[in-house]
Design a protein around this motif. Structure first.
Motif, short mmCIF file in Angstrom:
data_model
loop_
_atom_site.label_atom_id
_atom_site.label_comp_id
_atom_site.label_asym_id
_atom_site.label_seq_id
_atom_site.Cartn_x
_atom_site.Cartn_y
_atom_site.Cartn_z
N UNK A 58 4.81 18.57 3.99
CA UNK A 58 4.39 18.49 2.60
C UNK A 58 5.16 17.35 1.92
N UNK A 59 4.42 16.46 1.25
CA UNK A 59 5.03 15.32 0.57
C UNK A 59 5.14 14.07 1.43
N UNK A 60 4.89 14.18 2.73
CA UNK A 60 4.99 13.03 3.62
C UNK A 60 3.79 12.11 3.44
N UNK A 61 4.06 10.80 3.46
CA UNK A 61 3.00 9.79 3.37
C UNK A 61 2.78 9.19 4.75
N UNK A 62 1.52 9.18 5.19
CA UNK A 62 1.14 8.66 6.51
C UNK A 62 0.31 7.39 6.32
N UNK A 63 0.72 6.34 7.03
CA UNK A 63 -0.04 5.09 6.98
C UNK A 63 -1.14 5.12 8.03
N UNK A 64 -2.36 4.76 7.61
CA UNK A 64 -3.52 4.71 8.51
C UNK A 64 -4.04 3.28 8.50
N UNK A 65 -3.90 2.59 9.63
CA UNK A 65 -4.36 1.19 9.74
C UNK A 65 -5.76 1.18 10.34
N UNK A 66 -6.67 0.53 9.63
CA UNK A 66 -8.08 0.51 10.04
C UNK A 66 -8.56 -0.94 10.10
N UNK A 67 -9.35 -1.21 11.14
CA UNK A 67 -9.99 -2.51 11.29
C UNK A 67 -11.47 -2.29 11.54
N UNK A 68 -12.30 -2.99 10.77
CA UNK A 68 -13.74 -2.98 10.99
C UNK A 68 -14.04 -4.19 11.88
N UNK A 69 -14.65 -3.93 13.03
CA UNK A 69 -14.99 -5.01 13.94
C UNK A 69 -16.50 -5.17 13.98
N UNK A 70 -16.92 -6.33 13.52
CA UNK A 70 -18.36 -6.62 13.49
C UNK A 70 -18.81 -7.18 14.83
N UNK A 71 -20.04 -6.86 15.19
CA UNK A 71 -20.63 -7.44 16.40
C UNK A 71 -21.27 -8.78 16.07
N UNK A 72 -21.70 -8.94 14.82
CA UNK A 72 -22.29 -10.19 14.35
C UNK A 72 -21.58 -10.56 13.06
N UNK A 73 -21.23 -11.81 12.91
CA UNK A 73 -20.51 -12.25 11.72
C UNK A 73 -21.51 -12.69 10.65
N UNK A 74 -21.84 -11.79 9.74
CA UNK A 74 -22.74 -12.08 8.63
C UNK A 74 -21.92 -11.98 7.35
N UNK A 75 -21.80 -13.08 6.64
CA UNK A 75 -20.85 -13.17 5.53
C UNK A 75 -21.20 -12.32 4.31
N UNK A 76 -22.45 -11.90 4.14
CA UNK A 76 -22.83 -11.15 2.95
C UNK A 76 -22.72 -9.64 3.10
N UNK A 77 -22.19 -9.16 4.20
CA UNK A 77 -22.06 -7.73 4.41
C UNK A 77 -20.94 -7.16 3.54
N UNK A 78 -21.22 -6.07 2.87
CA UNK A 78 -20.23 -5.35 2.07
C UNK A 78 -19.92 -4.03 2.79
N UNK A 79 -18.67 -3.62 2.74
CA UNK A 79 -18.26 -2.35 3.37
C UNK A 79 -17.76 -1.39 2.31
N UNK A 80 -18.02 -0.10 2.56
CA UNK A 80 -17.68 0.95 1.60
C UNK A 80 -16.99 2.10 2.32
N UNK A 81 -16.22 2.86 1.59
CA UNK A 81 -15.50 4.00 2.15
C UNK A 81 -15.71 5.21 1.26
N UNK A 82 -15.83 6.37 1.88
CA UNK A 82 -15.79 7.66 1.18
C UNK A 82 -15.12 8.64 2.11
N UNK A 83 -14.55 9.69 1.54
CA UNK A 83 -13.88 10.67 2.40
C UNK A 83 -14.09 12.07 1.83
N UNK A 84 -13.88 13.04 2.71
CA UNK A 84 -13.97 14.44 2.31
C UNK A 84 -12.91 15.23 3.07
N UNK A 85 -12.09 15.96 2.33
CA UNK A 85 -11.06 16.80 2.95
C UNK A 85 -11.56 18.23 2.99
N UNK A 86 -11.57 18.82 4.19
CA UNK A 86 -12.10 20.17 4.33
C UNK A 86 -11.06 21.19 4.73
N UNK A 87 -9.86 20.79 5.10
CA UNK A 87 -8.76 21.72 5.38
C UNK A 87 -7.49 21.19 4.74
#
Length: 149
Positions: A58-87
């Motif tokens: 309790x109270x601990x902060x965990x770092x989560x490193x994420x990389x999105x790897x595209x298969x095709x490099x298209x410059x106009x792509x936008x990325x979005x994030x949402x999350x849901x905590x269930x426990x």
């Protein structure tokens, strides 16, 4: 040169012109809707996550490193994030920005970033993060932390 002049005298010029027009027409008609030029508007991607701790207090902060790897490099792509905590309970935030609200959609400014999860409970915690792009592709990443007392 005389053969060329004889060509005109015989009257084969109209026949050759007609054949050229017929050939051009046939090649244009042979392009059906099935043969239309395909424009790609679907750009799949993968999500890579560096390993995270299995246990959290309790109270601990965990770092989560994420990389999105595209298969095709298209410059106009936008990325979005949402999350849901269930426990359990905790907060998830992008760097030092305000914590995310569950199921709200947030635009990601970069394809390589860090999230910070802070535990606010003394029980096991689980949540999912969905990363989507502007073309409707979506990837789910699940996180589970055991309570470390």
């Amino acid at each position: 040169m005389t053969a060329f002049i004889n060509f005109f005298k015989i009257g084969l010029l109209p026949v050759c012109v007609s054949l050229a027009i017929l050939t051009a027409s046939a090649s244009l008609v042979s392009c059906s809707k099935d043969d239309e030029l395909e424009i790609q508007n679907d750009f799949p991607f993968e999500v890579n996550v560096m390993p995270v701790p299995k246990d959290v207090t309790k109270g601990q902060k965990v770092e989560i490193r994420i990389t999105i790897q595209r298969k095709v490099n298209y410059s106009n792509t936008q990325y979005y994030l949402r999350y849901f905590q269930f426990d359990g309970t905790g907060t998830l935030q992008y760097y030092d920005e305000p914590p995310y609200q569950p199921n709200d959609l947030y635009q990601l400014p970069t394809e390589q970033f860090r999230l910070y999860y802070t535990s606010t409970s003394a029980v096991s915690q689980s949540f999912d993060v969905w990363i989507s792009d502007s073309f409707g592709n979506e990837k789910q990443v699940s996180f589970q932390f055991n309570s470390a007392n």
